[in-house]
Scaffold this motif. Sequence first.
Motif, PDB file in Angstrom:
ATOM      1  N   GLU A  82      -0.668   5.967  -4.239  1.00 42.49           N
ATOM      2  CA  GLU A  82      -0.666   4.556  -3.341  1.00 42.49           C
ATOM      3  C   GLU A  82       0.047   3.754  -4.382  1.00 42.49           C
ATOM      4  O   GLU A  82       0.883   2.911  -4.012  1.00 42.49           O
ATOM      5  CB  GLU A  82      -2.007   4.154  -3.063  1.00 42.49           C
ATOM      6  N   LEU A  86       3.749   1.861  -3.853  1.00 39.61           N
ATOM      7  CA  LEU A  86       3.708   0.264  -3.633  1.00 39.61           C
ATOM      8  C   LEU A  86       4.695  -0.223  -4.660  1.00 39.61           C
ATOM      9  O   LEU A  86       5.431  -1.112  -4.535  1.00 39.61           O
ATOM     10  CB  LEU A  86       2.338  -0.368  -3.849  1.00 39.61           C
ATOM     11  N   GLU A  89       8.106   0.662  -3.492  1.00 36.24           N
ATOM     12  CA  GLU A  89       8.580  -0.266  -2.415  1.00 36.24           C
ATOM     13  C   GLU A  89       8.852  -1.765  -3.087  1.00 36.24           C
ATOM     14  O   GLU A  89       9.767  -2.446  -2.494  1.00 36.24           O
ATOM     15  CB  GLU A  89       7.513  -0.323  -1.425  1.00 36.24           C
ATOM     16  N   SER A  90       8.221  -2.078  -3.982  1.00 39.19           N
ATOM     17  CA  SER A  90       8.300  -3.464  -4.524  1.00 39.19           C
ATOM     18  C   SER A  90       9.582  -3.489  -5.267  1.00 39.19           C
ATOM     19  O   SER A  90      10.353  -4.691  -5.127  1.00 39.19           O
ATOM     20  CB  SER A  90       7.282  -3.889  -5.579  1.00 39.19           C
ATOM     21  N   LEU A 131       6.092  -7.131   1.041  1.00 38.65           N
ATOM     22  CA  LEU A 131       5.448  -5.964   0.602  1.00 38.65           C
ATOM     23  C   LEU A 131       4.401  -5.230   1.280  1.00 38.65           C
ATOM     24  O   LEU A 131       4.167  -4.335   1.731  1.00 38.65           O
ATOM     25  CB  LEU A 131       5.099  -6.107  -0.883  1.00 38.65           C
ATOM     26  N   ARG A 132       3.552  -6.341   1.906  1.00 32.90           N
ATOM     27  CA  ARG A 132       2.334  -5.998   2.578  1.00 32.90           C
ATOM     28  C   ARG A 132       2.917  -5.277   3.925  1.00 32.90           C
ATOM     29  O   ARG A 132       2.407  -4.298   4.515  1.00 32.90           O
ATOM     30  CB  ARG A 132       1.303  -6.929   3.101  1.00 32.90           C
ATOM     31  N   HIS A 134       6.134  -3.858   4.545  1.00 32.52           N
ATOM     32  CA  HIS A 134       6.363  -2.465   4.205  1.00 32.52           C
ATOM     33  C   HIS A 134       5.178  -1.542   3.963  1.00 32.52           C
ATOM     34  O   HIS A 134       5.431  -0.283   4.496  1.00 32.52           O
ATOM     35  CB  HIS A 134       7.590  -2.456   3.179  1.00 32.52           C
ATOM     36  N   ALA A 135       4.214  -1.799   3.095  1.00 30.28           N
ATOM     37  CA  ALA A 135       3.167  -1.024   2.915  1.00 30.28           C
ATOM     38  C   ALA A 135       2.537  -0.391   4.081  1.00 30.28           C
ATOM     39  O   ALA A 135       2.229   0.712   4.067  1.00 30.28           O
ATOM     40  CB  ALA A 135       2.204  -1.651   2.081  1.00 30.28           C
ATOM     41  N   ARG A 136       2.264  -1.364   4.941  1.00 33.82           N
ATOM     42  CA  ARG A 136       1.400  -1.034   6.401  1.00 33.82           C
ATOM     43  C   ARG A 136       2.339  -0.254   7.328  1.00 33.82           C
ATOM     44  O   ARG A 136       1.905   0.862   7.697  1.00 33.82           O
ATOM     45  CB  ARG A 136       0.894  -2.270   6.959  1.00 33.82           C
ATOM     46  N   LEU A 139       4.707   2.842   4.857  1.00 35.89           N
ATOM     47  CA  LEU A 139       3.617   3.918   3.961  1.00 35.89           C
ATOM     48  C   LEU A 139       2.439   4.169   4.772  1.00 35.89           C
ATOM     49  O   LEU A 139       1.615   4.870   4.174  1.00 35.89           O
ATOM     50  CB  LEU A 139       3.645   3.176   2.439  1.00 35.89           C
ATOM     51  N   ILE A 141      -0.336   2.341   4.201  1.00 36.79           N
ATOM     52  CA  ILE A 141      -0.970   1.613   3.149  1.00 36.79           C
ATOM     53  C   ILE A 141      -1.691   0.314   3.360  1.00 36.79           C
ATOM     54  O   ILE A 141      -0.438  -0.700   3.487  1.00 36.79           O
ATOM     55  CB  ILE A 141      -0.721   1.803   1.457  1.00 36.79           C
ATOM     56  N   PRO A 143      -2.475  -2.591   1.159  1.00 35.64           N
ATOM     57  CA  PRO A 143      -2.902  -2.979  -0.224  1.00 35.64           C
ATOM     58  C   PRO A 143      -3.949  -3.657  -0.723  1.00 35.64           C
ATOM     59  O   PRO A 143      -4.364  -3.598  -1.756  1.00 35.64           O
ATOM     60  CB  PRO A 143      -1.570  -3.952  -0.522  1.00 35.64           C
TER      61      PRO A 143
END
Length: 236
Positions: A82, A86, A89-90, A131-132, A134-136, A139, A141, A143
């Motif tokens: 994970e 991240l 992605e960042s 980032l949050r 895209h993560a959710r 991905l 995820i 964070p």
Amino acid sequence: MTQPTHDEAHGGALGARLNWLRAAVLGANDGIVSTAGLVVGVAGATQDRAALLTAGLAGLLAGSLSMAAGEYVSVSTQRDSEKAALAVESRELKDRPEAELAELAGLLQARGLSREVAREAARQLSRQDALRAHARVELGIDPDELAEPWHAAWASFAAFTVGALLPLLAIVLPPVDWRLPVTVGSVLAALVLTGWSSARLGAAPAGRAVLRNAAGGVVAMGVTYAVGTLLGAAGA
């Protein structure tokens, strides 16, 4: 606006619940079944209470530590994956923000939003925390809720220990003639309970879960008792 019912699990709450449920149910079931199989197998070979207690305690300690170590390694690997995702992605958000914005809009559009609404939603989400977002969305995820290996390890250790104590106490406390009936009965009752609880908490049908748990316990105890009886007879 309709509100979610209390019986429905949503979003991250469901994921967190299922992770804890998996560790707890697997730990308890393994503790019950493996220790029951061990002590019933030993009971097939000998009626000595000290031997039964020694075997049960050894199985309990070895099993709980094994479960904890395995869960720690597994969840640590998940957490590392994970964090690596991240980080990638960042870096992509920094190197090519426009492409990432278009990608987020495309993902939102694939989920049913119109093209215009998806683009606007992507812009607003990216302005708040790219980032949050895209993560959710990309991905899957959160964070703020990365996998916790120590939590999972302790949960597995505790669940296995609690599960293992039941057949251990059931085989050493009753009189000799009652040991097997009490152990088999208590183990089956516990497996019915854990199967039903796991199904209820996971919003799954309870019948199959209960049947799988009970059948696994019966097979484990039957096989080990038969082996113990044969070995005991051979060594007599």
